[in-house]
Design an enzyme around this catalytic site. Structure first.
Site, PDB file in Angstrom:
ATOM      1  N   ALA A   1      23.886  39.572  19.205  1.00  0.00           N
ATOM      2  CA  ALA A   1      24.621  40.251  18.134  1.00  0.00           C
ATOM      3  C   ALA A   1      24.002  39.999  16.761  1.00  0.00           C
ATOM      4  O   ALA A   1      24.188  40.794  15.842  1.00  0.00           O
ATOM      5  CB  ALA A   1      26.070  39.777  18.139  1.00  0.00           C
TER       6      ALA A   1
ATOM      7  N   GLU B   1      49.188  46.911  37.494  1.00  0.00           N
ATOM      8  CA  GLU B   1      49.751  46.919  36.154  1.00  0.00           C
ATOM      9  C   GLU B   1      51.113  46.234  36.199  1.00  0.00           C
ATOM     10  O   GLU B   1      51.724  46.116  37.269  1.00  0.00           O
ATOM     11  CB  GLU B   1      49.947  48.371  35.694  1.00  0.00           C
ATOM     12  CG  GLU B   1      48.657  49.142  35.522  1.00  0.00           C
ATOM     13  CD  GLU B   1      47.800  48.599  34.397  1.00  0.00           C
ATOM     14  OE1 GLU B   1      48.212  48.680  33.238  1.00  0.00           O
ATOM     15  OE2 GLU B   1      46.721  48.075  34.686  1.00  0.00           O
TER      16      GLU B   1
ATOM     17  N   LYS C   1      42.803  57.062  32.537  1.00  0.00           N
ATOM     18  CA  LYS C   1      41.357  56.820  32.462  1.00  0.00           C
ATOM     19  C   LYS C   1      40.578  58.139  32.622  1.00  0.00           C
ATOM     20  O   LYS C   1      39.587  58.372  31.918  1.00  0.00           O
ATOM     21  CB  LYS C   1      40.949  55.819  33.541  1.00  0.00           C
ATOM     22  CG  LYS C   1      41.575  54.440  33.332  1.00  0.00           C
ATOM     23  CD  LYS C   1      41.469  53.577  34.582  1.00  0.00           C
ATOM     24  CE  LYS C   1      42.138  52.226  34.409  1.00  0.00           C
ATOM     25  NZ  LYS C   1      42.313  51.491  35.655  1.00  0.00           N
TER      26      LYS C   1
HETATM   27  N1  HSE Z   1      45.881  48.288  37.273  1.00  0.00           N
HETATM   28  C1  HSE Z   1      44.548  48.683  37.027  1.00  0.00           C
HETATM   29  C2  HSE Z   1      43.876  48.874  38.373  1.00  0.00           C
HETATM   30  C3  HSE Z   1      43.815  47.619  36.257  1.00  0.00           C
HETATM   31  O1  HSE Z   1      44.481  48.590  39.402  1.00  0.00           O
HETATM   32  O2  HSE Z   1      42.747  49.312  38.415  1.00  0.00           O
HETATM   33  C4  HSE Z   1      43.136  47.936  35.000  1.00  0.00           C
HETATM   34  O3  HSE Z   1      43.220  49.203  34.512  1.00  0.00           O
END
Ligand code: HSE
Length: 440
Positions: free
Chosen positions: A33, A190, A205
Protein backbone atom coordinates in the site's frame (compact mmCIF):
# COMPACT_ATOMS: atom_id res chain seq x y z
CA UNK A 1 4.63 8.16 7.27
CA UNK A 2 1.75 7.81 9.72
CA UNK A 3 -0.46 4.77 9.14
CA UNK A 4 -3.89 5.23 7.56
CA UNK A 5 -6.40 5.21 10.41
CA UNK A 6 -9.41 2.98 9.94
CA UNK A 7 -12.62 2.93 11.97
CA UNK A 8 -14.61 -0.30 12.07
CA UNK A 9 -18.36 -0.32 12.55
CA UNK A 10 -19.45 -3.77 13.78
CA UNK A 11 -16.92 -6.39 14.82
CA UNK A 12 -18.47 -9.80 14.22
CA UNK A 13 -17.05 -12.63 12.15
CA UNK A 14 -15.77 -10.51 9.24
CA UNK A 15 -14.68 -7.60 11.46
CA UNK A 16 -12.49 -9.74 13.66
CA UNK A 17 -11.08 -11.49 10.57
CA UNK A 18 -10.22 -8.10 9.11
CA UNK A 19 -8.54 -6.99 12.33
CA UNK A 20 -6.53 -10.21 12.60
CA UNK A 21 -5.38 -10.37 8.97
CA UNK A 22 -4.41 -6.69 8.96
CA UNK A 23 -2.32 -7.28 12.05
CA UNK A 24 -0.78 -10.56 10.93
CA UNK A 25 0.19 -9.31 7.46
CA UNK A 26 0.82 -5.69 8.39
CA UNK A 27 4.37 -5.53 7.03
CA UNK A 28 3.49 -7.04 3.67
CA UNK A 29 0.34 -4.93 3.35
CA UNK A 30 2.37 -1.81 4.10
CA UNK A 31 4.89 -2.73 1.40
CA UNK A 32 2.03 -3.02 -1.07
CA UNK A 33 0.00 0.00 0.00
CA UNK A 34 2.91 2.35 0.61
CA UNK A 35 1.61 3.15 4.09
CA UNK A 36 0.62 1.19 7.14
CA UNK A 37 -3.09 0.55 7.62
CA UNK A 38 -4.39 0.31 11.18
CA UNK A 39 -7.79 -0.17 12.72
CA UNK A 40 -7.59 2.35 15.56
CA UNK A 41 -11.25 2.65 16.53
CA UNK A 42 -14.11 0.18 16.68
CA UNK A 43 -17.80 0.72 17.33
CA UNK A 44 -19.90 -2.18 18.51
CA UNK A 45 -22.93 -2.48 20.76
CA UNK A 46 -21.13 -5.15 22.77
CA UNK A 47 -18.15 -3.08 23.87
CA UNK A 48 -16.66 -5.72 26.16
CA UNK A 49 -16.69 -8.43 23.48
CA UNK A 50 -15.28 -6.01 20.91
CA UNK A 51 -12.52 -4.86 23.26
CA UNK A 52 -11.60 -8.48 23.92
CA UNK A 53 -11.38 -9.11 20.17
CA UNK A 54 -9.03 -6.19 19.42
CA UNK A 55 -7.06 -5.83 22.65
CA UNK A 56 -6.37 -2.77 24.75
CA UNK A 57 -4.53 -0.69 22.14
CA UNK A 58 -7.69 0.03 20.11
CA UNK A 59 -10.41 2.45 21.19
CA UNK A 60 -13.79 0.75 21.37
CA UNK A 61 -17.05 2.69 21.66
CA UNK A 62 -20.72 1.77 21.40
CA UNK A 63 -21.58 4.77 19.25
CA UNK A 64 -20.76 4.41 15.56
CA UNK A 65 -21.18 8.15 15.08
CA UNK A 66 -18.20 8.77 17.36
CA UNK A 67 -16.05 6.88 14.82
CA UNK A 68 -17.44 8.85 11.89
CA UNK A 69 -16.92 12.14 13.76
CA UNK A 70 -13.30 11.34 14.62
CA UNK A 71 -11.13 13.57 12.36
CA UNK A 72 -8.22 11.08 12.64
CA UNK A 73 -10.21 8.35 10.87
CA UNK A 74 -9.58 8.22 7.10
CA UNK A 75 -11.63 5.16 6.18
CA UNK A 76 -14.79 3.73 7.72
CA UNK A 77 -15.52 0.01 7.32
CA UNK A 78 -19.20 -0.80 7.63
CA UNK A 79 -19.82 -4.39 8.70
CA UNK A 80 -23.15 -3.94 10.47
CA UNK A 81 -25.23 -5.26 7.58
CA UNK A 82 -28.84 -4.68 6.63
CA UNK A 83 -30.63 -1.67 5.16
CA UNK A 84 -31.45 0.20 8.37
CA UNK A 85 -28.86 1.92 10.53
CA UNK A 86 -26.10 0.79 8.17
CA UNK A 87 -27.55 2.98 5.43
CA UNK A 88 -27.67 6.05 7.65
CA UNK A 89 -24.12 5.49 8.88
CA UNK A 90 -22.70 4.96 5.40
CA UNK A 91 -24.39 8.15 4.20
CA UNK A 92 -23.12 10.06 7.22
CA UNK A 93 -19.57 8.76 6.74
CA UNK A 94 -19.66 9.89 3.12
CA UNK A 95 -20.99 13.30 4.12
CA UNK A 96 -18.14 13.54 6.64
CA UNK A 97 -15.69 13.01 3.76
CA UNK A 98 -14.62 9.49 4.76
CA UNK A 99 -13.94 6.72 2.31
CA UNK A 100 -16.17 3.73 3.01
CA UNK A 101 -15.52 0.00 2.68
CA UNK A 102 -18.53 -2.25 3.04
CA UNK A 103 -19.45 -5.91 2.69
CA UNK A 104 -23.14 -5.04 2.74
CA UNK A 105 -24.64 -6.44 -0.45
CA UNK A 106 -28.21 -5.89 0.72
CA UNK A 107 -27.56 -2.20 1.25
CA UNK A 108 -25.84 -1.71 -2.12
CA UNK A 109 -28.31 -3.79 -4.12
CA UNK A 110 -31.19 -1.72 -2.82
CA UNK A 111 -29.71 1.73 -2.10
CA UNK A 112 -26.52 1.65 -4.18
CA UNK A 113 -27.59 4.35 -6.60
CA UNK A 114 -28.13 6.90 -3.83
CA UNK A 115 -24.94 5.87 -2.02
CA UNK A 116 -22.69 5.99 -5.09
CA UNK A 117 -24.12 9.37 -6.11
CA UNK A 118 -23.33 10.80 -2.67
CA UNK A 119 -19.79 9.37 -2.80
CA UNK A 120 -19.29 10.88 -6.25
CA UNK A 121 -20.44 14.25 -5.02
CA UNK A 122 -18.15 14.16 -1.98
CA UNK A 123 -15.13 12.78 -3.88
CA UNK A 124 -14.75 9.68 -1.72
CA UNK A 125 -14.63 5.98 -2.55
CA UNK A 126 -17.22 3.41 -1.58
CA UNK A 127 -15.50 0.06 -2.06
CA UNK A 128 -17.38 -3.22 -1.82
CA UNK A 129 -15.29 -6.17 -3.06
CA UNK A 130 -16.45 -8.20 -0.04
CA UNK A 131 -20.12 -7.73 -0.90
CA UNK A 132 -20.09 -10.27 -3.74
CA UNK A 133 -18.67 -13.78 -3.45
CA UNK A 134 -16.64 -13.03 -0.31
CA UNK A 135 -12.95 -13.59 -0.95
CA UNK A 136 -13.21 -13.96 -4.75
CA UNK A 137 -12.08 -10.69 -6.39
CA UNK A 138 -14.99 -10.70 -8.81
CA UNK A 139 -15.73 -6.98 -8.57
CA UNK A 140 -12.15 -6.19 -9.53
CA UNK A 141 -12.28 -8.74 -12.34
CA UNK A 142 -15.51 -7.36 -13.79
CA UNK A 143 -14.70 -3.71 -13.33
CA UNK A 144 -11.02 -3.73 -14.28
CA UNK A 145 -9.72 -7.02 -15.64
CA UNK A 146 -12.56 -7.50 -18.14
CA UNK A 147 -13.07 -3.85 -18.98
CA UNK A 148 -12.27 -4.39 -22.68
CA UNK A 149 -15.16 -6.77 -23.09
CA UNK A 150 -18.80 -6.58 -23.84
CA UNK A 151 -20.10 -8.93 -21.17
CA UNK A 152 -22.71 -11.34 -22.44
CA UNK A 153 -23.76 -13.16 -19.30
CA UNK A 154 -22.74 -14.03 -15.78
CA UNK A 155 -23.87 -17.13 -13.90
CA UNK A 156 -22.74 -17.72 -10.36
CA UNK A 157 -23.04 -19.91 -7.34
CA UNK A 158 -22.96 -16.93 -5.04
CA UNK A 159 -24.55 -18.26 -1.90
CA UNK A 160 -22.47 -20.77 0.01
CA UNK A 161 -25.25 -21.76 2.41
CA UNK A 162 -27.57 -22.99 -0.31
CA UNK A 163 -24.76 -24.65 -2.23
CA UNK A 164 -23.73 -26.46 0.95
CA UNK A 165 -27.34 -27.53 1.55
CA UNK A 166 -27.78 -28.80 -2.03
CA UNK A 167 -24.44 -30.68 -1.94
CA UNK A 168 -25.22 -32.35 1.39
CA UNK A 169 -28.78 -33.25 0.35
CA UNK A 170 -27.42 -34.90 -2.79
CA UNK A 171 -24.40 -36.64 -1.25
CA UNK A 172 -25.86 -37.79 2.04
CA UNK A 173 -29.55 -37.92 1.24
CA UNK A 174 -30.17 -35.64 4.24
CA UNK A 175 -33.29 -33.55 4.73
CA UNK A 176 -33.25 -29.81 4.03
CA UNK A 177 -33.82 -28.76 7.68
CA UNK A 178 -31.00 -30.90 9.04
CA UNK A 179 -28.50 -29.49 6.58
CA UNK A 180 -29.66 -25.90 7.14
CA UNK A 181 -28.92 -26.24 10.86
CA UNK A 182 -25.44 -27.55 10.05
CA UNK A 183 -24.83 -24.61 7.69
CA UNK A 184 -25.84 -22.21 10.45
CA UNK A 185 -23.58 -23.97 12.93
CA UNK A 186 -20.67 -23.61 10.50
CA UNK A 187 -21.34 -19.88 10.23
CA UNK A 188 -22.19 -19.81 6.50
CA UNK A 189 -25.78 -18.65 6.83
CA UNK A 190 -26.89 -15.04 7.16
CA UNK A 191 -28.31 -13.99 10.56
CA UNK A 192 -31.71 -14.45 8.98
CA UNK A 193 -31.33 -17.67 6.96
CA UNK A 194 -34.42 -16.80 4.93
CA UNK A 195 -32.21 -14.47 2.90
CA UNK A 196 -30.02 -17.44 1.97
CA UNK A 197 -32.59 -20.15 1.34
CA UNK A 198 -35.10 -17.91 -0.43
CA UNK A 199 -32.41 -16.67 -2.83
CA UNK A 200 -32.47 -13.07 -1.60
CA UNK A 201 -28.76 -12.97 -0.67
CA UNK A 202 -27.81 -14.37 -4.08
CA UNK A 203 -30.11 -11.85 -5.76
CA UNK A 204 -28.44 -8.96 -3.93
CA UNK A 205 -25.09 -10.13 -5.28
CA UNK A 206 -26.42 -10.80 -8.79
CA UNK A 207 -27.93 -7.31 -8.82
CA UNK A 208 -24.57 -5.72 -8.05
CA UNK A 209 -22.77 -7.80 -10.71
CA UNK A 210 -25.49 -6.99 -13.23
CA UNK A 211 -25.03 -3.26 -12.69
CA UNK A 212 -21.26 -3.52 -13.12
CA UNK A 213 -21.47 -5.82 -16.13
CA UNK A 214 -24.01 -3.82 -18.11
CA UNK A 215 -23.63 -0.28 -16.78
CA UNK A 216 -27.16 -0.13 -15.39
CA UNK A 217 -28.30 1.15 -11.99
CA UNK A 218 -28.61 -1.41 -9.19
CA UNK A 219 -32.21 -2.63 -9.32
CA UNK A 220 -32.86 -5.35 -6.80
CA UNK A 221 -36.61 -4.76 -7.10
CA UNK A 222 -36.48 -5.99 -10.73
CA UNK A 223 -34.76 -9.28 -9.89
CA UNK A 224 -36.67 -12.57 -10.11
CA UNK A 225 -35.95 -14.43 -6.88
CA UNK A 226 -36.69 -18.09 -6.20
CA UNK A 227 -34.91 -20.03 -3.47
CA UNK A 228 -34.40 -23.71 -2.74
CA UNK A 229 -37.08 -24.28 -0.10
CA UNK A 230 -39.46 -25.95 -2.54
CA UNK A 231 -36.83 -28.24 -4.06
CA UNK A 232 -37.49 -31.91 -3.46
CA UNK A 233 -34.80 -34.53 -2.98
CA UNK A 234 -36.29 -36.66 -5.76
CA UNK A 235 -35.69 -33.92 -8.33
CA UNK A 236 -32.05 -33.71 -7.28
CA UNK A 237 -31.87 -37.51 -7.85
CA UNK A 238 -33.67 -37.50 -11.20
CA UNK A 239 -31.52 -34.63 -12.45
CA UNK A 240 -28.41 -36.62 -11.44
CA UNK A 241 -29.63 -39.64 -13.42
CA UNK A 242 -30.03 -37.43 -16.47
CA UNK A 243 -26.49 -36.03 -16.15
CA UNK A 244 -27.29 -32.78 -14.34
CA UNK A 245 -26.77 -31.20 -10.93
CA UNK A 246 -29.18 -28.72 -9.42
CA UNK A 247 -27.50 -25.48 -8.35
CA UNK A 248 -28.93 -22.20 -7.11
CA UNK A 249 -27.62 -19.82 -9.77
CA UNK A 250 -27.58 -16.06 -9.90
CA UNK A 251 -27.84 -15.19 -13.56
CA UNK A 252 -27.66 -11.92 -15.41
CA UNK A 253 -27.67 -11.81 -19.20
CA UNK A 254 -27.70 -9.19 -21.93
CA UNK A 255 -30.43 -9.80 -24.52
CA UNK A 256 -31.53 -7.63 -27.46
CA UNK A 257 -34.55 -6.62 -25.38
CA UNK A 258 -32.97 -5.91 -22.05
CA UNK A 259 -31.15 -7.51 -19.15
CA UNK A 260 -32.18 -10.75 -17.49
CA UNK A 261 -31.64 -10.73 -13.73
CA UNK A 262 -32.73 -13.87 -11.93
CA UNK A 263 -31.94 -16.28 -9.12
CA UNK A 264 -33.46 -19.76 -9.07
CA UNK A 265 -32.51 -23.44 -8.85
CA UNK A 266 -31.15 -24.57 -12.23
CA UNK A 267 -30.12 -27.87 -13.81
CA UNK A 268 -26.49 -27.61 -14.92
CA UNK A 269 -24.77 -30.39 -16.94
CA UNK A 270 -22.54 -32.36 -14.55
CA UNK A 271 -19.60 -32.00 -16.93
CA UNK A 272 -19.50 -28.21 -16.47
CA UNK A 273 -16.87 -27.06 -13.97
CA UNK A 274 -19.42 -24.99 -12.10
CA UNK A 275 -21.62 -28.05 -11.54
CA UNK A 276 -18.73 -29.52 -9.51
CA UNK A 277 -18.43 -26.59 -7.14
CA UNK A 278 -19.43 -28.23 -3.87
CA UNK A 279 -20.10 -27.32 -0.27
CA UNK A 280 -19.94 -23.69 0.75
CA UNK A 281 -17.67 -22.70 -2.14
CA UNK A 282 -18.67 -19.99 -4.60
CA UNK A 283 -17.93 -19.73 -8.31
CA UNK A 284 -18.79 -17.21 -10.98
CA UNK A 285 -18.67 -17.83 -14.74
CA UNK A 286 -18.42 -14.75 -16.94
CA UNK A 287 -19.03 -14.98 -20.67
CA UNK A 288 -17.61 -12.00 -22.51
CA UNK A 289 -17.08 -11.27 -26.20
CA UNK A 290 -13.30 -10.88 -26.33
CA UNK A 291 -11.95 -13.14 -23.62
CA UNK A 292 -14.61 -15.84 -23.91
CA UNK A 293 -15.45 -17.75 -20.76
CA UNK A 294 -13.65 -17.12 -17.48
CA UNK A 295 -14.31 -18.79 -14.15
CA UNK A 296 -13.67 -17.42 -10.65
CA UNK A 297 -13.76 -19.83 -7.74
CA UNK A 298 -13.18 -19.57 -4.00
CA UNK A 299 -14.64 -19.04 -0.57
CA UNK A 300 -17.68 -16.81 -0.68
CA UNK A 301 -18.04 -16.36 3.06
CA UNK A 302 -16.21 -16.72 6.34
CA UNK A 303 -14.06 -14.56 8.53
CA UNK A 304 -10.69 -14.34 6.78
CA UNK A 305 -11.80 -14.97 3.18
CA UNK A 306 -14.16 -12.00 3.42
CA UNK A 307 -11.52 -10.01 5.31
CA UNK A 308 -9.22 -10.61 2.34
CA UNK A 309 -11.63 -8.63 0.16
CA UNK A 310 -12.20 -5.90 2.76
CA UNK A 311 -8.46 -5.33 3.10
CA UNK A 312 -7.96 -5.28 -0.68
CA UNK A 313 -10.34 -2.33 -0.69
CA UNK A 314 -8.43 -0.65 2.14
CA UNK A 315 -5.22 -0.99 0.13
CA UNK A 316 -6.90 0.40 -2.99
CA UNK A 317 -8.03 3.46 -1.08
CA UNK A 318 -4.67 3.92 0.62
CA UNK A 319 -2.94 3.90 -2.75
CA UNK A 320 -4.99 6.95 -3.72
CA UNK A 321 -2.83 8.80 -1.22
CA UNK A 322 0.51 7.07 -1.64
CA UNK A 323 0.93 7.08 -5.40
CA UNK A 324 0.52 9.44 -8.27
CA UNK A 325 -2.15 8.62 -10.79
CA UNK A 326 0.29 6.92 -13.18
CA UNK A 327 1.50 4.51 -10.51
CA UNK A 328 -1.57 3.93 -8.40
CA UNK A 329 -1.06 0.18 -8.58
CA UNK A 330 2.69 -0.60 -8.47
CA UNK A 331 3.94 -2.58 -11.49
CA UNK A 332 4.84 -5.54 -9.31
CA UNK A 333 2.14 -5.02 -6.66
CA UNK A 334 4.64 -3.91 -3.98
CA UNK A 335 5.88 -0.32 -3.78
CA UNK A 336 9.23 -0.06 -5.69
CA UNK A 337 11.17 0.81 -2.51
CA UNK A 338 9.64 -2.08 -0.59
CA UNK A 339 10.70 -5.01 -2.77
CA UNK A 340 12.15 -8.01 -0.97
CA UNK A 341 15.30 -9.98 -1.73
CA UNK A 342 13.65 -13.30 -0.91
CA UNK A 343 15.62 -15.79 -3.06
CA UNK A 344 14.05 -17.93 -5.78
CA UNK A 345 14.93 -21.47 -4.75
CA UNK A 346 17.03 -23.76 -6.95
CA UNK A 347 15.01 -26.74 -8.18
CA UNK A 348 16.94 -29.05 -5.83
CA UNK A 349 15.35 -27.25 -2.85
CA UNK A 350 11.80 -27.58 -4.13
CA UNK A 351 9.56 -29.94 -2.16
CA UNK A 352 6.98 -31.94 -4.06
CA UNK A 353 5.77 -35.50 -4.47
CA UNK A 354 6.51 -37.87 -7.36
CA UNK A 355 5.21 -40.52 -9.71
CA UNK A 356 8.02 -42.91 -10.70
CA UNK A 357 7.85 -45.60 -13.35
CA UNK A 358 10.66 -48.16 -13.38
CA UNK A 359 11.08 -50.90 -15.98
CA UNK A 360 12.60 -53.71 -13.91
CA UNK A 361 13.60 -57.35 -14.25
CA UNK A 362 10.73 -59.51 -13.00
CA UNK A 363 12.71 -61.39 -10.35
CA UNK A 364 12.63 -61.96 -6.61
CA UNK A 365 13.73 -59.12 -4.35
CA UNK A 366 13.56 -56.27 -6.88
CA UNK A 367 10.64 -54.51 -5.20
CA UNK A 368 12.36 -54.85 -1.81
CA UNK A 369 15.59 -53.39 -3.23
CA UNK A 370 13.80 -50.41 -4.80
CA UNK A 371 11.62 -49.60 -1.76
CA UNK A 372 14.57 -50.21 0.59
CA UNK A 373 16.68 -47.71 -1.30
CA UNK A 374 13.89 -45.11 -1.14
CA UNK A 375 13.44 -45.78 2.58
CA UNK A 376 17.17 -45.25 3.17
CA UNK A 377 16.91 -41.92 1.41
CA UNK A 378 14.03 -40.95 3.76
CA UNK A 379 11.51 -40.96 0.92
CA UNK A 380 8.06 -41.97 2.10
CA UNK A 381 6.09 -44.13 -0.36
CA UNK A 382 2.42 -43.32 -0.82
CA UNK A 383 1.43 -46.17 -3.18
CA UNK A 384 3.02 -48.93 -5.26
CA UNK A 385 1.60 -50.59 -8.33
CA UNK A 386 3.26 -53.58 -9.93
CA UNK A 387 2.05 -54.59 -13.38
CA UNK A 388 1.90 -58.22 -14.55
CA UNK A 389 5.01 -59.00 -16.67
CA UNK A 390 2.83 -60.49 -19.42
CA UNK A 391 0.80 -57.31 -19.68
CA UNK A 392 3.93 -55.20 -20.01
CA UNK A 393 6.18 -57.25 -22.29
CA UNK A 394 3.84 -59.88 -23.75
CA UNK A 395 3.63 -63.61 -23.00
CA UNK A 396 6.68 -64.98 -21.15
CA UNK A 397 8.08 -61.50 -20.51
CA UNK A 398 10.82 -61.23 -17.88
CA UNK A 399 10.36 -57.51 -17.42
CA UNK A 400 7.71 -55.52 -15.63
CA UNK A 401 6.79 -51.96 -14.67
CA UNK A 402 6.89 -50.73 -11.11
CA UNK A 403 4.91 -47.57 -10.47
CA UNK A 404 5.53 -45.69 -7.24
CA UNK A 405 3.84 -42.62 -5.80
CA UNK A 406 5.77 -40.83 -3.07
CA UNK A 407 4.90 -38.32 -0.39
CA UNK A 408 6.55 -34.89 -0.37
CA UNK A 409 10.34 -35.00 -0.72
CA UNK A 410 13.08 -32.49 -1.48
CA UNK A 411 13.91 -32.62 -5.18
CA UNK A 412 17.63 -32.90 -4.40
CA UNK A 413 16.99 -35.98 -2.27
CA UNK A 414 14.90 -37.49 -5.02
CA UNK A 415 17.61 -36.78 -7.62
CA UNK A 416 20.18 -38.67 -5.52
CA UNK A 417 17.79 -41.57 -4.94
CA UNK A 418 16.96 -41.74 -8.64
CA UNK A 419 20.65 -41.88 -9.54
CA UNK A 420 21.10 -44.80 -7.17
CA UNK A 421 17.97 -46.55 -8.41
CA UNK A 422 19.09 -46.09 -11.99
CA UNK A 423 22.37 -47.82 -11.09
CA UNK A 424 20.65 -51.02 -9.92
CA UNK A 425 21.28 -53.85 -12.42
CA UNK A 426 17.60 -54.85 -12.23
CA UNK A 427 16.45 -51.39 -13.39
CA UNK A 428 16.46 -51.84 -17.15
CA UNK A 429 15.48 -48.48 -18.64
CA UNK A 430 15.69 -44.78 -17.78
CA UNK A 431 13.30 -44.14 -14.90
CA UNK A 432 10.31 -41.96 -15.71
CA UNK A 433 9.74 -39.27 -13.07
CA UNK A 434 6.69 -37.00 -13.10
CA UNK A 435 6.11 -34.53 -10.30
CA UNK A 436 2.75 -34.76 -8.55
CA UNK A 437 0.87 -31.76 -7.15
CA UNK A 438 -2.13 -32.50 -4.94
CA UNK A 439 -3.19 -28.83 -4.99
CA UNK A 440 -5.31 -29.51 -1.94
N1 HSE B 1 -24.69 -16.12 3.69
C1 HSE B 1 -23.79 -15.89 2.62
C2 HSE B 1 -23.55 -17.21 1.92
C3 HSE B 1 -22.48 -15.36 3.14
O1 HSE B 1 -24.04 -18.24 2.39
O2 HSE B 1 -22.89 -17.24 0.91
C4 HSE B 1 -21.92 -14.11 2.63
O3 HSE B 1 -22.62 -13.40 1.72
Amino acid sequence: MKAIQVGLLGIGTVGSGTFNVLKRNQEEIKRRAGRGIEITMVADLDVARAQAAVGEGVKVVNDARAVIANPEIDIVIELIGGYGIARQLVMEAIEAGKHVVTANKALLAVHGTEIFAAAHRKGVMVAFEAAVAGGIPIIKALREGLTANSIEWIAGIINGTTNFILSEMRDKGLAFDVVLKEAQRLGYAEADPTFDIEGVDAAHKATIMSAIAFGIPVQFDKAYVEGITKLEAQDIRYAEQLGYRIKLLGITKRTPHGVELRVHPSLVPTKRLIANVEGAMNAVVVQADAVGTTLYYGKGAGSEPTASAVIADLVDITRLQTADAAHRVPHLAFQPDAMSDLPVLPMSEVVTSYYLRLRVADEAGVLAKVTGLLANAGINIDAVLQREADEVGGEGSTQTDLIILTHDTREGTMNEALAELQGLPSVLRPIVRIRKEELA
